[in-house]
Design a protein around this motif. Structure first.
Motif, PDB file in Angstrom:
ATOM      1  N   MET A   1       0.895  -1.242   0.034  1.00 62.25           N
ATOM      2  CA  MET A   1       0.042   0.135  -0.019  1.00 62.25           C
ATOM      3  C   MET A   1       0.934   1.368   0.022  1.00 62.25           C
ATOM      4  SD  MET A   1      -1.325   0.486   4.160  1.00 62.25           S
ATOM      5  CE  MET A   1      -2.101  -1.275   4.130  1.00 62.25           C
ATOM      6  N   ARG A   2       0.591   2.414  -0.409  1.00 60.47           N
ATOM      7  CA  ARG A   2       1.297   3.579  -0.594  1.00 60.47           C
ATOM      8  C   ARG A   2       0.608   4.480   0.717  1.00 60.47           C
ATOM      9  NH1 ARG A   2       3.071   6.404  -5.856  1.00 60.47           N
ATOM     10  NH2 ARG A   2       4.365   4.530  -5.341  1.00 60.47           N
ATOM     11  N   VAL A   3       1.698   4.827   1.404  1.00 62.39           N
ATOM     12  CA  VAL A   3       1.560   5.696   2.555  1.00 62.39           C
ATOM     13  C   VAL A   3       1.968   7.149   2.614  1.00 62.39           C
ATOM     14  CG1 VAL A   3       1.873   5.696   5.040  1.00 62.39           C
ATOM     15  CG2 VAL A   3       1.644   3.509   3.906  1.00 62.39           C
ATOM     16  N   ARG A   4       1.170   7.964   2.928  1.00 59.05           N
ATOM     17  CA  ARG A   4       1.643   9.292   2.992  1.00 59.05           C
ATOM     18  C   ARG A   4       1.882   9.621   4.421  1.00 59.05           C
ATOM     19  NH1 ARG A   4      -1.684  14.879   1.556  1.00 59.05           N
ATOM     20  NH2 ARG A   4      -0.706  16.200   3.179  1.00 59.05           N
ATOM     21  N   LEU A   5       3.284  10.374   4.396  1.00 54.48           N
ATOM     22  CA  LEU A   5       3.638  11.072   5.895  1.00 54.48           C
ATOM     23  C   LEU A   5       3.768  12.335   5.867  1.00 54.48           C
ATOM     24  CD1 LEU A   5       5.453   8.227   4.648  1.00 54.48           C
ATOM     25  CD2 LEU A   5       6.857   8.791   6.719  1.00 54.48           C
ATOM     26  N   ASP A   6       3.224  13.019   6.834  1.00 54.52           N
ATOM     27  CA  ASP A   6       3.231  14.563   7.050  1.00 54.52           C
ATOM     28  C   ASP A   6       4.436  14.911   8.229  1.00 54.52           C
ATOM     29  OD1 ASP A   6       0.945  16.140   5.511  1.00 54.52           O
ATOM     30  OD2 ASP A   6       0.351  13.839   6.128  1.00 54.52           O
ATOM     31  N   VAL A   7       5.406  15.482   7.753  1.00 54.20           N
ATOM     32  CA  VAL A   7       6.504  15.464   8.632  1.00 54.20           C
ATOM     33  C   VAL A   7       6.748  17.145   8.850  1.00 54.20           C
ATOM     34  CG1 VAL A   7       9.227  14.961   8.354  1.00 54.20           C
ATOM     35  CG2 VAL A   7       7.466  13.484   7.297  1.00 54.20           C
ATOM     36  N   SER A   8       7.456  17.178   9.868  1.00 55.53           N
ATOM     37  CA  SER A   8       8.111  18.668  10.401  1.00 55.53           C
ATOM     38  C   SER A   8       9.478  18.250  11.058  1.00 55.53           C
ATOM     39  CB  SER A   8       6.970  19.179  11.546  1.00 55.53           C
ATOM     40  OG  SER A   8       7.118  18.617  12.575  1.00 55.53           O
ATOM     41  N   TYR A   9      10.056  19.423  10.811  1.00 55.44           N
ATOM     42  CA  TYR A   9      11.540  19.371  11.304  1.00 55.44           C
ATOM     43  C   TYR A   9      12.307  20.888  11.595  1.00 55.44           C
ATOM     44  CZ  TYR A   9      12.356  19.146   5.959  1.00 55.44           C
ATOM     45  OH  TYR A   9      12.210  19.183   4.689  1.00 55.44           O
ATOM     46  N   ASP A  10      13.275  20.825  12.325  1.00 58.67           N
ATOM     47  CA  ASP A  10      13.967  21.886  12.638  1.00 58.67           C
ATOM     48  C   ASP A  10      15.415  21.698  11.770  1.00 58.67           C
ATOM     49  OD1 ASP A  10      16.061  23.792  13.276  1.00 58.67           O
ATOM     50  OD2 ASP A  10      15.492  23.676  15.392  1.00 58.67           O
ATOM     51  N   VAL A  55      17.217  24.751   6.422  1.00 56.95           N
ATOM     52  CA  VAL A  55      15.726  24.928   5.934  1.00 56.95           C
ATOM     53  C   VAL A  55      14.743  24.187   6.716  1.00 56.95           C
ATOM     54  CG1 VAL A  55      13.910  25.226   4.126  1.00 56.95           C
ATOM     55  CG2 VAL A  55      16.140  25.875   3.493  1.00 56.95           C
ATOM     56  N   HIS A  56      13.801  24.806   7.361  1.00 55.07           N
ATOM     57  CA  HIS A  56      13.080  23.970   8.111  1.00 55.07           C
ATOM     58  C   HIS A  56      11.498  23.412   7.496  1.00 55.07           C
ATOM     59  CE1 HIS A  56      15.260  25.910  11.019  1.00 55.07           C
ATOM     60  NE2 HIS A  56      14.858  27.061  10.860  1.00 55.07           N
ATOM     61  N   ALA A  57      10.860  22.840   7.999  1.00 61.05           N
ATOM     62  CA  ALA A  57       9.384  22.567   7.604  1.00 61.05           C
ATOM     63  C   ALA A  57       8.666  22.250   8.554  1.00 61.05           C
ATOM     64  CB  ALA A  57       9.616  21.177   6.517  1.00 61.05           C
ATOM     65  N   THR A  58       7.063  22.621   8.458  1.00 62.67           N
ATOM     66  CA  THR A  58       6.103  22.412   9.236  1.00 62.67           C
ATOM     67  C   THR A  58       4.999  21.309   8.467  1.00 62.67           C
ATOM     68  OG1 THR A  58       5.165  24.254   8.740  1.00 62.67           O
ATOM     69  CG2 THR A  58       6.274  24.342  10.984  1.00 62.67           C
ATOM     70  N   GLY A  59       5.424  21.472   7.296  1.00 53.83           N
ATOM     71  CA  GLY A  59       4.186  20.925   6.503  1.00 53.83           C
ATOM     72  C   GLY A  59       5.077  20.135   5.361  1.00 53.83           C
ATOM     73  N   GLN A  60       5.861  19.472   5.451  1.00 49.37           N
ATOM     74  CA  GLN A  60       6.489  18.479   4.426  1.00 49.37           C
ATOM     75  C   GLN A  60       5.797  17.338   4.374  1.00 49.37           C
ATOM     76  OE1 GLN A  60       8.097  18.013   1.692  1.00 49.37           O
ATOM     77  NE2 GLN A  60      10.515  18.488   2.416  1.00 49.37           N
ATOM     78  N   ALA A 232      19.482  30.608   5.073  1.00 55.14           N
ATOM     79  CA  ALA A 232      18.586  29.613   5.059  1.00 55.14           C
ATOM     80  C   ALA A 232      17.722  29.240   6.249  1.00 55.14           C
ATOM     81  CB  ALA A 232      19.433  28.202   4.951  1.00 55.14           C
ATOM     82  N   HIS A 233      18.027  29.913   7.633  1.00 55.79           N
ATOM     83  CA  HIS A 233      17.172  29.527   8.642  1.00 55.79           C
ATOM     84  C   HIS A 233      15.961  30.425   8.665  1.00 55.79           C
ATOM     85  CE1 HIS A 233      19.488  33.251   9.846  1.00 55.79           C
ATOM     86  NE2 HIS A 233      18.323  33.451  10.685  1.00 55.79           N
ATOM     87  N   GLY A 234      15.746  31.371   7.905  1.00 59.20           N
ATOM     88  CA  GLY A 234      14.351  32.011   7.814  1.00 59.20           C
ATOM     89  C   GLY A 234      13.495  31.341   7.161  1.00 59.20           C
ATOM     90  N   LEU A 235      13.564  30.427   6.368  1.00 59.19           N
ATOM     91  CA  LEU A 235      12.797  29.625   5.429  1.00 59.19           C
ATOM     92  C   LEU A 235      11.954  28.272   6.062  1.00 59.19           C
ATOM     93  CD1 LEU A 235      11.402  29.862   2.628  1.00 59.19           C
ATOM     94  CD2 LEU A 235      13.579  28.580   1.792  1.00 59.19           C
ATOM     95  N   THR A 236      10.967  28.381   5.886  1.00 58.24           N
ATOM     96  CA  THR A 236      10.140  27.169   6.282  1.00 58.24           C
ATOM     97  C   THR A 236       9.049  26.696   5.259  1.00 58.24           C
ATOM     98  OG1 THR A 236      10.433  27.937   8.525  1.00 58.24           O
ATOM     99  CG2 THR A 236       8.618  26.246   7.981  1.00 58.24           C
ATOM    100  N   LEU A 237       9.176  25.549   4.966  1.00 60.42           N
ATOM    101  CA  LEU A 237       8.024  24.829   3.773  1.00 60.42           C
ATOM    102  C   LEU A 237       6.937  24.638   4.966  1.00 60.42           C
ATOM    103  CD1 LEU A 237       6.999  23.598   1.519  1.00 60.42           C
ATOM    104  CD2 LEU A 237       8.248  21.526   2.132  1.00 60.42           C
ATOM    105  N   VAL A 238       5.732  25.334   4.608  1.00 55.85           N
ATOM    106  CA  VAL A 238       4.649  25.333   5.624  1.00 55.85           C
ATOM    107  C   VAL A 238       3.467  24.429   4.995  1.00 55.85           C
ATOM    108  CG1 VAL A 238       2.601  26.978   6.489  1.00 55.85           C
ATOM    109  CG2 VAL A 238       4.862  27.704   6.134  1.00 55.85           C
ATOM    110  N   GLU A 239       3.276  24.165   3.588  1.00 55.52           N
ATOM    111  CA  GLU A 239       2.218  23.357   3.259  1.00 55.52           C
ATOM    112  C   GLU A 239       2.527  23.043   1.853  1.00 55.52           C
ATOM    113  OE1 GLU A 239      -2.735  23.793   3.129  1.00 55.52           O
ATOM    114  OE2 GLU A 239      -1.654  25.698   3.451  1.00 55.52           O
ATOM    115  N   VAL A 240       1.899  21.770   1.562  1.00 56.50           N
ATOM    116  CA  VAL A 240       1.925  21.283   0.084  1.00 56.50           C
ATOM    117  C   VAL A 240       0.366  20.947  -0.242  1.00 56.50           C
ATOM    118  CG1 VAL A 240       2.753  19.717  -1.531  1.00 56.50           C
ATOM    119  CG2 VAL A 240       3.999  20.306   0.527  1.00 56.50           C
TER     120      VAL A 240
END
Length: 260
Positions: A1-10, A55-60, A232-240
């Motif tokens: 099965m295909r599985v989606r992961l929603d990920v956040s990271y510093d 670069v960070h992410a709250t919505g990868q 780089a540190h000012g940037l965050t991926l928020v949503e896809v």
């Protein structure tokens, strides 16, 4: 099965998303955790957007293919992952879902504090502290002229065989207390594009460049050496964003064809 992961990271202590020999990466940590918990040789991940070092992410978003979705997998992953990366959710998705190619858009946010005395110490890893006041109105006026379908070669580090044509759907600059929020939405981004756009807008905000300078760079058709790449540190991926399930596979095929 295909599985989606929603990920956040510093992203502070990572050398970006993608696996690199001898370097600590988000993909490396996640794939190691998955193989440990599932007791399988490998679990390759496909990601919506490969973020750069710092670069960070709250919505990868990422996906992988598994033979099943064990009970308690989310909790077990939290037990082996380092504290600077977390899988927020796991769920089964249709086989046509592709974290990268099914995406309609990616939304990033770049945060700047142009009042050093008011900079929040607890946010120092997510916000760029700028030493001088910035003219937000001028930055916003310049940003408005950058939206649309363009060749962003002037703002990208070119990769062999990759296109630099992108649909920049939104680029807004707004004051938020002591901080400035730069929101960027596009179908996709080429390497260092967001940080280069912010770098060009910072030059406008300081009065070193006129409002019409950033859009004038489209005519170059090549990397503009005078454009600085923001930290780089000012940037965050928020949503896809993705289409409805019934349209996922079609969207993926359309995107693959366009990239080719």
């Amino acid at each position: 099965m295909r599985v989606r992961l929603d990920v956040s990271y510093d992203g502070t202590d990572f050398s970006g998303w993608a696996v690199q020999p001898g370097r600590r990466t988000v993909q490396g940590e996640l794939e190691t955790a998955l193989t440990t918990v599932l007791r399988v040789p490998a679990v390759p991940l496909t990601v919506a957007g490969r973020t750069d070092a710092g670069v960070h992410a709250t919505g990868q978003v990422a996906h992988c293919d598994l033979t099943g979705l064990p009970d308690g997998l989310l909790r077990r992953l939290a037990g082996v992952l380092p504290l600077d990366v977390r899988v927020r959710s796991l769920r089964r998705v249709p086989g046509g879902f592709d974290a990268r190619f099914s995406a309609l858009w990616r939304r990033y946010e770049y945060r700047i504090c142009d009042q050093p005395a008011a900079a929040e110490p607890l946010r120092r890893r997510q916000v760029l502290t700028w030493p001088r006041p910035l003219d937000v109105a001028s930055m916003a006026a310049a940003a408005e002229q950058l939206t649309g379908l363009h060749d962003f070669a002037a703002f990208c580090r070119r990769r062999e065989g990759a296109t630099t044509v992108r649909d920049l759907q939104r680029l807004t600059i707004e004051r938020d207390g002591a901080e400035i929020a730069c929101t960027v939405v596009a179908d996709a981004f080429c390497h260092s594009m967001v940080r280069s756009l912010v770098g060009a807008l910072l030059a406008v905000g300081e009065g070193r460049r006129p409002v019409d300078w950033p859009p004038s760079l489209f005519a170059l058709g090549r990397r503009a050496g005078e454009v600085s790449v923001a930290a780089a540190h000012g940037l965050t991926l928020v949503e896809v964003g993705y289409p409805p399930d019934a349209e996922l596979a079609v969207r993926a095929e359309q995107t693959r064809a366009r990239r080719a």
